[in-house]
Design an enzyme around this catalytic site. Structure first.
Site, PDB file in Angstrom:
ATOM      1  N   GLU A  10       8.488 -10.066   6.692  1.00  0.00           N
ATOM      2  CA  GLU A  10       7.588 -11.223   6.676  1.00  0.00           C
ATOM      3  C   GLU A  10       8.219 -12.441   7.340  1.00  0.00           C
ATOM      4  O   GLU A  10       9.291 -12.886   6.937  1.00  0.00           O
ATOM      5  CB  GLU A  10       7.212 -11.552   5.233  1.00  0.00           C
ATOM      6  CG  GLU A  10       6.191 -12.686   5.093  1.00  0.00           C
ATOM      7  CD  GLU A  10       5.664 -12.783   3.673  1.00  0.00           C
ATOM      8  OE1 GLU A  10       4.695 -12.066   3.345  1.00  0.00           O
ATOM      9  OE2 GLU A  10       6.239 -13.556   2.872  1.00  0.00           O
ATOM     10  N   HIS A  35      12.183  -6.574   3.243  1.00  0.00           N
ATOM     11  CA  HIS A  35      12.295  -5.793   2.007  1.00  0.00           C
ATOM     12  C   HIS A  35      12.160  -4.320   2.370  1.00  0.00           C
ATOM     13  O   HIS A  35      11.078  -3.856   2.723  1.00  0.00           O
ATOM     14  CB  HIS A  35      11.204  -6.202   1.017  1.00  0.00           C
ATOM     15  CG  HIS A  35      11.141  -5.357  -0.218  1.00  0.00           C
ATOM     16  ND1 HIS A  35       9.992  -5.193  -0.957  1.00  0.00           N
ATOM     17  CD2 HIS A  35      12.091  -4.607  -0.843  1.00  0.00           C
ATOM     18  CE1 HIS A  35      10.226  -4.403  -1.986  1.00  0.00           C
ATOM     19  NE2 HIS A  35      11.501  -4.030  -1.922  1.00  0.00           N
ATOM     20  N   HIS A  38      13.253  -9.125  -9.260  1.00  0.00           N
ATOM     21  CA  HIS A  38      13.332  -8.870  -7.814  1.00  0.00           C
ATOM     22  C   HIS A  38      12.035  -9.204  -7.100  1.00  0.00           C
ATOM     23  O   HIS A  38      11.949  -9.123  -5.883  1.00  0.00           O
ATOM     24  CB  HIS A  38      13.735  -7.422  -7.544  1.00  0.00           C
ATOM     25  CG  HIS A  38      12.625  -6.420  -7.647  1.00  0.00           C
ATOM     26  ND1 HIS A  38      11.761  -6.356  -8.730  1.00  0.00           N
ATOM     27  CD2 HIS A  38      12.237  -5.421  -6.806  1.00  0.00           C
ATOM     28  CE1 HIS A  38      10.901  -5.372  -8.547  1.00  0.00           C
ATOM     29  NE2 HIS A  38      11.156  -4.796  -7.392  1.00  0.00           N
ATOM     30  N   ALA A  64       7.459 -10.210  -8.041  1.00  0.00           N
ATOM     31  CA  ALA A  64       6.444 -10.563  -9.027  1.00  0.00           C
ATOM     32  C   ALA A  64       6.227  -9.450 -10.046  1.00  0.00           C
ATOM     33  O   ALA A  64       5.907  -9.709 -11.204  1.00  0.00           O
ATOM     34  CB  ALA A  64       5.130 -10.894  -8.322  1.00  0.00           C
ATOM     35  N   GLY A  65       6.389  -8.206  -9.626  1.00  0.00           N
ATOM     36  CA  GLY A  65       6.109  -7.072 -10.508  1.00  0.00           C
ATOM     37  C   GLY A  65       4.627  -6.732 -10.477  1.00  0.00           C
ATOM     38  O   GLY A  65       3.770  -7.614 -10.443  1.00  0.00           O
ATOM     39  N   LYS A  83       3.312  -4.698   7.298  1.00  0.00           N
ATOM     40  CA  LYS A  83       3.365  -3.590   6.335  1.00  0.00           C
ATOM     41  C   LYS A  83       3.388  -2.246   7.072  1.00  0.00           C
ATOM     42  O   LYS A  83       4.336  -1.497   6.964  1.00  0.00           O
ATOM     43  CB  LYS A  83       2.138  -3.640   5.414  1.00  0.00           C
ATOM     44  CG  LYS A  83       2.075  -4.879   4.513  1.00  0.00           C
ATOM     45  CD  LYS A  83       3.064  -4.831   3.384  1.00  0.00           C
ATOM     46  CE  LYS A  83       2.727  -3.773   2.345  1.00  0.00           C
ATOM     47  NZ  LYS A  83       3.705  -3.772   1.232  1.00  0.00           N
TER      48      LYS A  83
END
Length: 380
Positions: A141, A169, A296, A298-299, A374
């Protein structure tokens, strides 16, 4: 903020770091308490992004003595976050043009073997995947600075408010999967005695996957930077899926992090969903209450199946390629687009606030998305 819901239950101490305003699924707590009963387990910490995983919780730091558990680390060994300072001013961002031409899904055209050698990493046999983001919640990003909260620390990282950043990530791709599979085929969810030959073999493979994952993030960053016509400098890189030997509350333990960023390696970026801010934070405290670990991300709030079903009812695929920040999202896999929709995740500001209120972090800056990569649809 910190609770021990199982103080009188045999096994590890269980500690959940979350406020009453944070929603944590009951199944995630059950999984955390379940792994706390594993032989040798001493401490099980759930962080504010705690959510259920495949048999073990994500957003957890788990310390065991005498045994280590590859199953708790999972298949994406070495997954983590890398942040690059991009030598390009925000005013020169061309998100729409970049979105039309960026493609990181095909094999990288660079010399993978030479690149890995420069990074001090052995080849793995999975070099065709080097420089690729992968599926799930992985991304690359381009970001801009939203607000600086700690100007001194921000400046010490040689960052500037008017310049773009790049957050990557990703992990070890097929290498981590093969490493876990070799263990699970023989031991299932079982652990390994720390002094066994099998533990040493696993740790050698694990450490290779961690190093390969870090190199993969660097290769992804290089491809992204080449694609937008910029250069960059790596500011930080942290791994959130690993097992290491670590002193934890007076015990020389095996500290398993599954979706848990380290709090003992300097600043960390905790990203939200692709339609939310990311937080650059400075870890605080001595690490004793949180097993030297932080959230790590937001979950997940909903699992992938639920997210797909709910998001298809509420949004068109095209609408999910733009965000409230007017940023662009490159994701040509329609199922993934719905699974990764922002409402499928918890609120990142609540997660970070929980960490701040627990005295575990100080916010350095918030970062807003400009362009999120993505997946392209033209590759399998």
């Amino acid at each position: 903020m910190m609770t021990s819901p199982s103080a009188n239950r045999p096994g590890a101490r269980v500690r959940i770091i979350a406020s009453s305003q944070s929603w944590i699924e009951g199944e995630a707590i059950r999984q955390l308490e379940g792994v706390a009963r594993f032989p040798g387990m001493r401490l099980a910490v759930g962080l504010p992004d705690l959510h259920p995983g495949k048999g073990a919780p994500v957003g957890a730091a788990l310390a065991s003595e005498g045994f280590l558990y590859p199953f708790l680390v999972g298949n994406d060994i070495g997954c983590g976050m890398g942040l690059w300072d991009v030598d390009l001013p925000v005013r020169k961002a061309k998100a729409e043009r970049w979105a039309a031409r960026l493609d990181l899904d095909g094999p990288w055209e660079g010399n993978a073997a030479a690149f890995l050698e420069e990074q001090g990493v052995k080849s793995s046999g999975f070099e065709e995947a080097l420089g690729t983001v992968g599926g799930g919640n992985h991304f690359a990003e381009v970001q801009r600075v939203d607000e600086v909260h700690d100007a001194e620390t921000f400046a010490s990282l040689r960052l500037r408010e008017d310049r773009l950043l790049l957050l990557v990530h990703s992990g070890s791709r097929g290498l981590g999967e093969a490493t876990l599979r070799a263990h699970v085929d023989r031991h299932g969810a079982g652990g390994l005695a720390e002094d066994s030959g099998e533990a040493r073999t696993y740790l050698t493979r694990h450490d290779h996957a961690v190093a390969w994952g870090r190199a993969n993030r660097a290769a992804i960053a290089q491809r992204m930077l080449d694609g937008i016509g910029a250069s960059g400098r790596r500011v930080l890189d942290v791994c959130h899926n690993s097992v290491i030997s670590k002193e934890v509350e007076g015990c020389t333990c095996w500290l398993h992090r599954k979706g848990a960023a380290p709090s003992d390696q300097g600043p960390v970026v905790i990203p939200g969903s692709r339609g939310a801010l990311s937080y650059l934070v400075l870890p605080m405290g001595d690490g004793s209450s949180n097993a030297h670990s932080l959230a790590h991300g937001a979950g997940r709030k909903w699992n992938r199946t639920t997210a797909r079903e709910r998001m298809r009812e509420r949004f068109s695929a095209e609408s999910l390629t733009r965000t409230s920040f007017k940023s662009h999202v490159i994701c040509e896999d329609r199922d993934l687009l719905f699974e990764e929709a922002p409402p499928a995740y918890k609120a990142i500001d609540r997660v970070v606030t929980d960490l701040v209120e627990a005295g575990l972090v100080r916010v350095i800056a918030t970062l807003a998305p400009v362009l999120t990569y993505k997946k392209r649809g033209s590759h399998s």
